[in-house]
Design a protein around this motif. Structure first.
Motif, PDB file in Angstrom:
ATOM      1  N   GLN A 260      38.344 -41.045  24.543  1.00 21.39           N
ATOM      2  CA  GLN A 260      39.322 -41.521  25.526  1.00 21.39           C
ATOM      3  C   GLN A 260      38.728 -41.482  26.946  1.00 21.39           C
ATOM      4  OE1 GLN A 260      42.567 -38.802  26.259  1.00 21.39           O
ATOM      5  NE2 GLN A 260      44.058 -40.446  26.254  1.00 21.39           N
ATOM      6  N   HIS A 261      38.067 -40.385  27.266  1.00 22.05           N
ATOM      7  CA  HIS A 261      37.537 -40.238  28.629  1.00 22.05           C
ATOM      8  C   HIS A 261      36.251 -41.023  28.851  1.00 22.05           C
ATOM      9  CE1 HIS A 261      40.667 -37.227  29.020  1.00 22.05           C
ATOM     10  NE2 HIS A 261      40.528 -37.379  30.319  1.00 22.05           N
ATOM     11  N   TYR A 262      35.526 -41.296  27.775  1.00 16.53           N
ATOM     12  CA  TYR A 262      34.344 -42.159  27.950  1.00 16.53           C
ATOM     13  C   TYR A 262      34.794 -43.594  28.236  1.00 16.53           C
ATOM     14  CZ  TYR A 262      29.680 -44.074  27.513  1.00 16.53           C
ATOM     15  OH  TYR A 262      28.481 -44.710  27.781  1.00 16.53           O
ATOM     16  N   LEU A 320      35.269 -27.064  24.911  1.00 20.13           N
ATOM     17  CA  LEU A 320      34.448 -28.277  24.732  1.00 20.13           C
ATOM     18  C   LEU A 320      34.931 -29.389  25.658  1.00 20.13           C
ATOM     19  CD1 LEU A 320      34.002 -28.274  20.841  1.00 20.13           C
ATOM     20  CD2 LEU A 320      32.162 -28.068  22.523  1.00 20.13           C
ATOM     21  N   CYS A 321      36.258 -29.521  25.802  1.00 20.59           N
ATOM     22  CA  CYS A 321      36.813 -30.541  26.718  1.00 20.59           C
ATOM     23  C   CYS A 321      36.367 -30.276  28.160  1.00 20.59           C
ATOM     24  CB  CYS A 321      38.340 -30.570  26.642  1.00 20.59           C
ATOM     25  SG  CYS A 321      38.951 -31.239  25.083  1.00 20.59           S
ATOM     26  N   ILE A 322      36.361 -28.994  28.551  1.00 24.40           N
ATOM     27  CA  ILE A 322      35.895 -28.630  29.902  1.00 24.40           C
ATOM     28  C   ILE A 322      34.458 -29.112  30.083  1.00 24.40           C
ATOM     29  CG2 ILE A 322      35.150 -26.661  31.323  1.00 24.40           C
ATOM     30  CD1 ILE A 322      37.679 -25.159  30.257  1.00 24.40           C
ATOM     31  N   HIS A 323      33.636 -28.865  29.070  1.00 26.11           N
ATOM     32  CA  HIS A 323      32.218 -29.229  29.187  1.00 26.11           C
ATOM     33  C   HIS A 323      31.982 -30.738  29.076  1.00 26.11           C
ATOM     34  CE1 HIS A 323      29.910 -25.505  29.766  1.00 26.11           C
ATOM     35  NE2 HIS A 323      31.079 -24.979  29.435  1.00 26.11           N
ATOM     36  N   ILE A 324      32.857 -31.427  28.382  1.00 21.85           N
ATOM     37  CA  ILE A 324      32.774 -32.904  28.363  1.00 21.85           C
ATOM     38  C   ILE A 324      33.018 -33.417  29.779  1.00 21.85           C
ATOM     39  CG2 ILE A 324      33.995 -35.002  27.595  1.00 21.85           C
ATOM     40  CD1 ILE A 324      34.433 -33.459  24.864  1.00 21.85           C
ATOM     41  N   ILE A 325      34.054 -32.884  30.430  1.00 22.52           N
ATOM     42  CA  ILE A 325      34.382 -33.322  31.803  1.00 22.52           C
ATOM     43  C   ILE A 325      33.246 -32.980  32.766  1.00 22.52           C
ATOM     44  CG2 ILE A 325      35.957 -32.964  33.762  1.00 22.52           C
ATOM     45  CD1 ILE A 325      37.182 -34.730  31.610  1.00 22.52           C
ATOM     46  N   LEU A 326      32.676 -31.775  32.640  1.00 25.29           N
ATOM     47  CA  LEU A 326      31.566 -31.393  33.531  1.00 25.29           C
ATOM     48  C   LEU A 326      30.403 -32.374  33.403  1.00 25.29           C
ATOM     49  CD1 LEU A 326      31.552 -27.497  33.037  1.00 25.29           C
ATOM     50  CD2 LEU A 326      32.246 -28.736  35.080  1.00 25.29           C
ATOM     51  N   PHE A 328      30.653 -35.605  32.237  1.00 23.67           N
ATOM     52  CA  PHE A 328      31.078 -36.921  32.736  1.00 23.67           C
ATOM     53  C   PHE A 328      31.076 -36.938  34.274  1.00 23.67           C
ATOM     54  CE2 PHE A 328      33.613 -38.361  28.710  1.00 23.67           C
ATOM     55  CZ  PHE A 328      32.402 -38.639  28.090  1.00 23.67           C
ATOM     56  N   LYS A 329      31.430 -35.797  34.845  1.00 20.20           N
ATOM     57  CA  LYS A 329      31.418 -35.671  36.304  1.00 20.20           C
ATOM     58  C   LYS A 329      29.991 -35.869  36.822  1.00 20.20           C
ATOM     59  CE  LYS A 329      33.119 -32.404  39.734  1.00 20.20           C
ATOM     60  NZ  LYS A 329      33.437 -31.003  39.968  1.00 20.20           N
ATOM     61  N   ALA A 330      29.035 -35.275  36.110  1.00 18.57           N
ATOM     62  CA  ALA A 330      27.622 -35.410  36.503  1.00 18.57           C
ATOM     63  C   ALA A 330      27.150 -36.866  36.361  1.00 18.57           C
ATOM     64  CB  ALA A 330      26.752 -34.490  35.634  1.00 18.57           C
ATOM     65  N   ILE A 331      27.648 -37.567  35.323  1.00 22.81           N
ATOM     66  CA  ILE A 331      27.258 -38.976  35.114  1.00 22.81           C
ATOM     67  C   ILE A 331      27.757 -39.846  36.264  1.00 22.81           C
ATOM     68  CG2 ILE A 331      27.671 -41.022  33.645  1.00 22.81           C
ATOM     69  CD1 ILE A 331      27.654 -39.089  31.210  1.00 22.81           C
ATOM     70  N   THR A 332      29.045 -39.669  36.654  1.00 24.91           N
ATOM     71  CA  THR A 332      29.583 -40.504  37.743  1.00 24.91           C
ATOM     72  C   THR A 332      28.896 -40.165  39.071  1.00 24.91           C
ATOM     73  OG1 THR A 332      31.458 -38.963  37.933  1.00 24.91           O
ATOM     74  CG2 THR A 332      31.854 -41.014  36.745  1.00 24.91           C
ATOM     75  N   ALA A 333      28.512 -38.899  39.253  1.00 30.85           N
ATOM     76  CA  ALA A 333      27.796 -38.515  40.486  1.00 30.85           C
ATOM     77  C   ALA A 333      26.423 -39.184  40.510  1.00 30.85           C
ATOM     78  CB  ALA A 333      27.647 -37.001  40.551  1.00 30.85           C
TER      79      ALA A 333
END
Length: 598
Positions: A260-262, A320-326, A328-333
């Motif tokens: 969903q978040h990807y 795991l959800c926390i680490h997925i967001i971390l 994805f945050k790095a990807i957008t940065a």
């Protein structure tokens, strides 16, 4: 003669008249040359002015979009030129203003129709809106023209685009999210699924995470779930729910969350770039425009997550959800797209407190365990310590990638409670030997599980290594005591007296010494054999049992070496029984035969 003079005088007069005529002609020539230059200069300026002023009434009547784009650029130049002339108060400007205004209205009307038609095409079912978006980018000058010449129409188009795309994204993500939930596991953790809960007839908190997995996992085990954070899976194509339903596949929450978040990350980045490019916005203006398009969708995501999180007891899923967001945050940065930054933070602010709460509930559940209620006493690793080991290794291994101090603190509290629990359970065994077997089995199992995933220098690994070493040494002394306790006590007493120079106090112990020497020689082999079998029966980990036997035999040889040393002192040198001592080298060779091979 007189005639001749008259002729010459006449000739002279003619010559002077010719000279003045030549002079006049020269002056006329210079004057004409200056006039010509002036006319040429005026002509070049006027012709340019006339070219700029000439506006064919058929100008905005293109056959193709490309032609229209070229004509629009030309019209834009004429409009700008007319504005410039009006500032200079050029009279000719008034002659063309009317036609320029008419063409501008015509152009604005055509642009409005063209862009709105493209925006309306987004609404058709099954449309890939990226295609019309790409077409719009090719003609971004259309919007630029509107912005410069007709701001009300530019605003109308922008509002129409925002309204349309906001509904499209909301509808798509609402539908996608609800279809994803249909392929989530039905069997999920509840508030009773805590680490310290007794192992009753209830499923032992066991359920299968995927039909394809052979082993069943507990909610405290990472198993294959950590793969969702691997680069290959993190940015893998999103799940297709109806395909998963057809294949009867089920997934844990974090896999659906990742998909969903990807999808959000992918669409969000593309949308932000389109908005910045087509509507020519940057900084806060770009973020405001993005939020007006995606805001409704992001609010829905947060609302759905709040519903899930407030009733979730699966701490590994949350972590795991926390680490997925971390990630994805790095990807957008890395892509330099700040559009989703606030959303990522909002999600983390929702997930972290829940993770901490579940962890604290587990810590409390272990603190509150009653050993009396945990069934039959057994020296094998306890299911509660196994749950802890699996869970702790899972969290530690994930946390190593994005270290978080609050997580380390909570894991530290959990470890203290588990150590206390193990000691509390060990105290239920009547004999110290059984207590030590229980402690060693549990420490060894926890260490083994932790070392599979966690770094060797992690606090958890170091802590349990120290505990295991101390209890193993104590156990070795415990098992050597029944068969060899007499000799060991004698060696320790003698060494203490030797230090004080008082060994003569034992001079009259010949009978005791004789019994010790002969007793060891006649029974050590059977005792070592019995000890080895007892150890191998007591410890669930064969390798650990083997190392304990080796440690015990090494310790035994050291004690026997000490026995030799004491008896070689002047006080006992005359004792006849010394000749019956087993040669130390021979003993070591014999003992090696009793070391288990593995």
């Amino acid at each position: 003669k007189t005639r001749m003079e008259e002729m010459l005088s006449s000739f002279q007069s003619d010559l002077s008249s010719i000279s003045s005529e030549i002079q006049t002609l020269q002056q006329q020539s210079v004057s004409m040359s200056v006039r010509l230059k002036n006319r040429q200069a005026v002509r070049s300026q006027l012709s340019q002015l006339v070219d700029e002023l000439v506006v064919p009434s058929t100008m905005i009547s293109p056959v193709t979009e490309q032609e229209f784009l070229e004509q629009l650029h030309e019209l834009n130049n004429k409009i700008n030129f007319a504005k410039e002339l009006s500032f200079r108060e050029t009279l000719a400007c008034a002659d063309i203003q009317d036609i320029v205004d008419r063409l501008k209205i015509k152009a604005v009307s055509k642009i409005r129709e063209f862009i709105l038609q493209k925006i309306y095409s987004f609404r058709k079912p099954m449309t890939n809106y990226q295609i019309p978006q790409n077409t719009l980018l090719k003609y971004r000058f259309f919007y630029q023209f509107l912005l410069a010449n007709e701001r009300t129409v530019a605003k109308e188009i922008r509002d129409e685009y925002v309204d349309t795309m906001s509904k499209i994204y909301y509808s798509y993500f609402k539908s996608y999210s609800s279809r994803l939930l249909k392929v989530q596991y039905e069997d999920v953790a509840d508030k009773d699924d805590l680490m310290g809960v007794e192992d009753t007839a209830k499923k032992d908190i066991l359920y299968c995470f995927c039909p394809s997995l052979k082993s069943r996992n507990t909610i405290f085990t990472l198993g294959q779930r950590g793969a969702v954070l691997s680069p290959a899976e993190l940015e893998a194509p999103i799940l297709i729910p109806h395909a998963a339903q057809r294949g009867d596949c089920r997934y844990p929450y974090e896999t659906l969350f990742r998909s969903q978040h990807y999808a959000l990350l992918d669409n969000g980045c593309r949308e932000y770039l389109f908005l910045s490019d087509f509507f020519m916005v940057a900084g806060n203006s770009a973020l405001d425009l993005f939020n007006s398009v995606m805001g409704k969708t992001l609010s829905m995501f947060l609302k759905n997550m709040l519903t899930y999180v407030s009733d979730c007891y699966d701490s590994i899923a949350i972590f795991l959800c926390i680490h997925i967001i971390l990630r994805f945050k790095a990807i957008t940065a890395k892509r330099n797209i700040p559009a989703l930054d606030k959303y990522w933070e909002a999600v983390l602010e929702m997930l972290w407190p829940r993770f901490e709460l579940i962890l604290e509930m587990n810590i409390q559940s272990i603190r509150n365990t009653d050993p009396q209620k945990l069934g039959v006493l057994d020296t094998r690793p306890h299911y509660i310590t196994r749950r802890y080991a699996e869970f702790s290794s899972a969290i530690v291994s994930i946390n190593q990638t994005f270290p978080n101090e609050r997580t380390n603190t909570l894991l530290g509290q959990l470890q203290i409670e588990v150590e206390n629990f193990v000691l509390k359970m060990a105290a239920e065994f009547p004999s110290r030997k059984d207590q030590l077997i229980f402690l060693i089995n549990n420490y060894d199992m926890m260490l083994g599980v932790l070392m599979e995933r966690a770094a060797d220098d992690s606090k958890e690994v170091e802590g349990f290594q120290q505990l295991l070493r101390a209890r193993t040494q104590e156990f070795i002394e415990e098992i050597l005591a029944p068969p060899f306790g007499g000799m060991i006590t004698f060696v320790k007493d003698s060494e203490a007296l030797m230090e004080k120079g008082q060994l003569d106090k034992l001079r009259n112990d010949e009978v005791r010494i004789t019994q010790l020497v002969r007793g060891f020689s006649s029974t050590w082999k059977q005792s070592v054999e019995a000890l080895s079998q007892d150890v191998m029966r007591s410890f669930t980990n064969f390798k650990n049992g083997t190392s304990i036997i080796q440690g015990a035999l090494t310790q035994l040889i050291q004690y026997y070496h000490g026995f030799h040393k004491v008896l070689s002192q002047p006080t006992f040198r005359s004792l006849a029984v010394r000749s019956e001592l087993i040669n130390l080298h021979h003993l070591m060779v014999e003992v090696k035969k009793h070391k288990p091979n593995f």
